[in-house]
Enzyme design. Structure first.
Site, PDB file in Angstrom:
ATOM      1  N   LYS A   1       0.797  -1.219   0.000  1.00  8.41           N
ATOM      2  CA  LYS A   1       0.000   0.000   0.000  1.00  8.41           C
ATOM      3  C   LYS A   1       0.832   1.272   0.000  1.00  8.41           C
ATOM      4  O   LYS A   1       0.302   2.348  -0.233  1.00  8.41           O
ATOM      5  CB  LYS A   1      -0.978  -0.007   1.170  1.00  8.41           C
ATOM      6  CG  LYS A   1      -1.939  -1.166   1.179  1.00  8.41           C
ATOM      7  CD  LYS A   1      -2.767  -1.347  -0.075  1.00  8.41           C
ATOM      8  CE  LYS A   1      -3.664  -0.211  -0.377  1.00  8.41           C
ATOM      9  NZ  LYS A   1      -4.837  -0.632  -1.202  1.00  8.41           N
TER      10      LYS A   1
ATOM     11  N   SER B   1      -2.712 -12.599   3.593  1.00 10.46           N
ATOM     12  CA  SER B   1      -3.197 -12.370   2.225  1.00 10.46           C
ATOM     13  C   SER B   1      -2.157 -12.846   1.206  1.00 10.46           C
ATOM     14  O   SER B   1      -2.509 -13.230   0.086  1.00 10.46           O
ATOM     15  CB  SER B   1      -3.611 -10.914   1.991  1.00 10.46           C
ATOM     16  OG  SER B   1      -2.517 -10.060   1.983  1.00 10.46           O
TER      17      SER B   1
HETATM   18  C1  LIG Z   1      -2.726  -7.253   3.540  1.00  8.58           C
HETATM   19  C2  LIG Z   1      -3.405  -6.770   2.300  1.00  8.58           C
HETATM   20  N1  LIG Z   1      -3.614  -7.610   1.290  1.00  8.58           N
HETATM   21  C3  LIG Z   1      -4.230  -7.229   0.168  1.00  8.58           C
HETATM   22  C4  LIG Z   1      -4.691  -5.957  -0.016  1.00  8.58           C
HETATM   23  C5  LIG Z   1      -5.435  -5.597  -1.267  1.00  8.58           C
HETATM   24  O1  LIG Z   1      -4.817  -4.634  -2.087  1.00  8.58           O
HETATM   25  P1  LIG Z   1      -5.709  -3.676  -2.975  1.00  8.58           P
HETATM   26  O2  LIG Z   1      -6.321  -2.664  -2.070  1.00  8.58           O
HETATM   27  O3  LIG Z   1      -4.753  -3.028  -3.929  1.00  8.58           O
HETATM   28  O4  LIG Z   1      -6.751  -4.474  -3.671  1.00  8.58           O
HETATM   29  C6  LIG Z   1      -4.518  -5.066   1.028  1.00  8.58           C
HETATM   30  C7  LIG Z   1      -5.055  -3.714   0.924  1.00  8.58           C
HETATM   31  O5  LIG Z   1      -5.101  -2.972   1.895  1.00  8.58           O
HETATM   32  C8  LIG Z   1      -3.846  -5.467   2.201  1.00  8.58           C
HETATM   33  O6  LIG Z   1      -3.668  -4.627   3.246  1.00  8.58           O
END
Ligand SMILES: Cc1ncc(COP(=O)(O)O)c(C=O)c1O
Length: 313
Positions: free
Chosen positions: A55, A273
């Site tokens: 981010k 994630s």
């Molecule tokens: C840990 C984590 N994984 C995945 C994402 C997803 O990314 P995006 O917002 O670009 O879809 C985020 C977004 O905040 C995140 O904090």
């Protein structure tokens, strides 16, 4: 590249800390996925960013655009809803630049994230955990409407600078790092900025590259940062369901187990994630003979250190 977007790139930043955003390593998996000999799986190691997550890219660009437009000036407060990582990125950049930062996040966000945000000096407003990231989003909108003069509200869910950050940085990096050989790109969906922006750049490079969205299996998943789009009460404006070639759904347990495997078997201490993205990569690998898969690994395991799943054998 046109002259007017160049000042938005971290590479043209004069501050030495913020210039380190992006250009993260692409790390091949050595053991996980060995059962698919024709397939190579790479982790895009986004925890190497200075704020510790993917981010940083979007937050930097959204803040930079607000600075350049004259909206963000000293004394103003950056306000947004965040599941954690965008907030950490805002808080880091705000501390560096001398802005204030007010963040709305669900009360059940991990302790590590809340502590980190407090360490950076951000003002936290915790929202009803049962409403998830949608509750934080609606609360941010309300606050902004009440006192618009006080705040700069980037709105990461609807701000085109978010996917643009990935179009300008993540996409070209992956093309370079795979020498153009990438066949599948996988990213979890939060705001969807990573998938939309990187995906657009990859498709322009080669229309055959498959874009794979990664989603939790259901609405109550506990996978921070990820959204289950089908049941979300607020679907991000940035999200276009027609863009992904495929969506792979991953269970919370599967994502957690994979985060552990990545740590123990690959030496990659990643968050849940990232575990979800690699789970999805294995599901794709099982369906193809050959391929070069790149999965976004958004952050490191230390952001989830207190979660119980690390302890189980
Ligand atoms: C840990 C984590 N994984 C995945 C994402 C997803 O990314 P995006 O917002 O670009 O879809 C985020 C977004 O905040 C995140 O904090």
């Amino acid at each position: 590249m046109t002259a007017d977007i160049q000042p938005l790139l971290p590479s043209s930043e004069t501050d030495a800390l913020l210039r380190t955003i992006g250009n993260t390593p692409l790390i091949p998996l050595l053991r996980i996925g060995r059962e698919f000999p024709g397939v190579r799986i790479f982790a895009k190691a986004e925890w190497f960013n200075p704020g510790g997550s993917v981010k940083d890219r979007a937050a930097y660009r959204m803040i930079r655009a607000a600075e350049l437009s004259g909206q963000l000036t000293p004394g103003k407060t950056i306000l947004d809803a965040t599941s954690g990582n965008t907030g950490i990125a805002y808080a880091m950049i705000a501390a560096r630049r001398g802005y204030r930062c007010k963040l709305l996040m669900p009360a059940n966000a991990s302790t590590e994230r809340k502590k980190l945000l407090q360490a950076y000096g951000a003002d936290l407003v915790l929202t009803d955990p049962s409403e998830g990231s949608d509750g934080a989003f609606f609360a941010a909108q309300r606050l902004y409407k009440e006192q618009p003069d006080l705040y700069v509200y980037p709105d990461q869910y609807g701000n085109p600078e978010n996917p643009r950050a990935h179009y300008e940085t993540t996409g070209p990096e992956i093309i370079d790092q795979t020498a153009g050989k990438i066949t599948h790109f996988l990213a979890g969906l939060g705001t969807s900025g990573t998938l939309m922006g990187t995906g657009k750049r990859l498709r322009e490079f080669n229309r055959d590259i498959k874009l794979v969205a990664v989603q939790p299996e259901g609405p109550f998943h506990g996978l921070e940062g990820l959204k289950h789009m089908e049941t979300a009460s607020h679907v991000p404006e940035l999200y276009n369901a027609k863009v992904p070639d495929q969506t792979v759904y991953v269970s919370t347990e599967g994502a957690q187990q994979m985060a552990k495997r990545l740590t123990r078997e690959e030496g990659l201490y990643v968050g849940v994630s990232a575990g979800a993205a690699i789970c999805a990569a294995l599901k794709i690998a099982a369906t193809i003979q050959e391929g070069t898969l790149v999965a976004i690994c958004p952050d490191a395991g230390n952001r989830y250190q207190s979660e119980k799943f690390w302890e189980a054998a």
